[in-house]
Design an enzyme around this catalytic site. Structure first.
Site, PDB file in Angstrom:
ATOM      1  N   ASP A   1       3.031   3.874   8.964  1.00 15.89           N
ATOM      2  CA  ASP A   1       3.276   3.336   7.676  1.00 15.89           C
ATOM      3  C   ASP A   1       4.586   3.794   7.281  1.00 15.89           C
ATOM      4  OD1 ASP A   1       3.361   6.233   7.354  1.00 15.89           O
ATOM      5  OD2 ASP A   1       1.832   6.462   6.116  1.00 15.89           O
TER       6      ASP A   1
ATOM      7  N   GLY B   1      -0.862  13.541  -2.572  1.00 16.17           N
ATOM      8  CA  GLY B   1      -0.586  13.033  -3.882  1.00 16.17           C
ATOM      9  C   GLY B   1      -0.285  14.197  -5.105  1.00 16.17           C
TER      10      GLY B   1
ATOM     11  N   HIS C   1       4.727   9.064   6.528  1.00 17.60           N
ATOM     12  CA  HIS C   1       4.207  10.463   6.894  1.00 17.60           C
ATOM     13  C   HIS C   1       4.768  10.533   8.348  1.00 17.60           C
ATOM     14  CE1 HIS C   1       1.605   9.281   3.591  1.00 17.60           C
ATOM     15  NE2 HIS C   1       2.038  10.427   3.292  1.00 17.60           N
TER      16      HIS C   1
ATOM     17  N   ASN D   1       6.680  13.807  -5.192  1.00 12.15           N
ATOM     18  CA  ASN D   1       5.759  12.791  -5.869  1.00 12.15           C
ATOM     19  C   ASN D   1       6.471  12.908  -7.228  1.00 12.15           C
ATOM     20  OD1 ASN D   1       4.083  11.915  -3.878  1.00 12.15           O
ATOM     21  ND2 ASN D   1       3.179  13.752  -3.785  1.00 12.15           N
TER      22      ASN D   1
END
Length: 235
Positions: free
Chosen positions: A207, A95, A210, A126
């Site tokens: 997901d 993050g 990643h 990010n």
């Protein structure tokens, strides 16, 4: 949660973006070829320990992977397989934006037992996902690169790319900043370090964000030459 982790797939689609010890039978020598011998023989590492600090976000933190499957860990194995006495320190935080990296860089460096021989700097994705303007990202990178230059630590920048849906001007500014910063601060550069995997969905976790362990292996194989080249000669 998508904003807390680097969304590789956004970039991808947008860029298209033991047993008994008593009787152990030995295999006949003719059944073991040279390649097999190489895989079962430990490769001796030589020279002083080379410390590499892998400083980045979830791509370095190994999100969703076992402890030894992340990029820093696999990179260390790859370097040692080449006979280099490498120690790669995982300093990835999922993050992290460039601003968060800027805030923790000096503390992370001060916490090391010895000054790193190389810092691999991997941030910025990010920032893009949060819509942070490239000039702010650039300012944060400049502060980190100045910190590393003041400490006389070589840097390898891992570049990213912006997807076209962010607009032509945003894409132009974001994509250019890594190369321009590398030149300005005399840093080594991998222009787009996800190049080898971003189009292959099988190399990502369920997901679709990643990389899998196999995906990380591909990234290591694609960038280990760059890391070795950026590592200064042992003093």
């Amino acid at each position: 949660m998508l904003l807390r982790h680097l969304s590789i797939m956004v970039i991808a689609f947008s860029l298209a973006a033991c047993g008994n010890s008593g009787d152990v039978a030995e295999a006949p020598a003719t059944e073991i070829d040279g390649a097999e011998v190489a895989t079962i023989t430990e490769i001796a590492v030589e020279g002083p320990e080379r410390r590499i600090l892998a400083f980045g976000d979830s791509l370095f933190a190994g999100y969703g992977l076992e402890e030894q499957q992340g990029y820093p860990e696999q990179l260390e194995d790859a370097m040692r397989a080449r006979g280099i006495n490498a120690r790669v320190i995982d300093a990835g935080v999922s993050g992290d934006t460039s601003a968060a990296g800027r805030q923790r860089l000096a503390f992370t460096l001060d916490a090391q037992a010895a000054k790193p021989d190389l810092v691999i700097l991997e941030l910025g994705g990010n920032d893009m996902l949060r819509g942070i303007q490239p000039d702010q990202t650039r300012a944060n990178f400049e502060a980190m690169l100045e910190e590393l230059r003041d400490r006389e630590i070589p840097v390898l920048l891992m570049g990213m790319r912006s997807p076209p849906n962010y607009g032509e001007e945003y894409q132009r500014q974001f994509d250019a900043l890594y190369g321009e910063l590398a030149q300005e601060y005399d840093a080594a550069l991998v222009p787009f370090w996800l190049e080898s995997i971003y189009e292959d969905q099988s190399l990502f976790l369920d997901d679709r964000i990643h990389p899998t362990a196999e995906g990380i292996t591909e990234l290591v194989e694609d960038t280990v030459d760059d890391v070795e080249a950026a590592l200064p000669p042992a003093g």
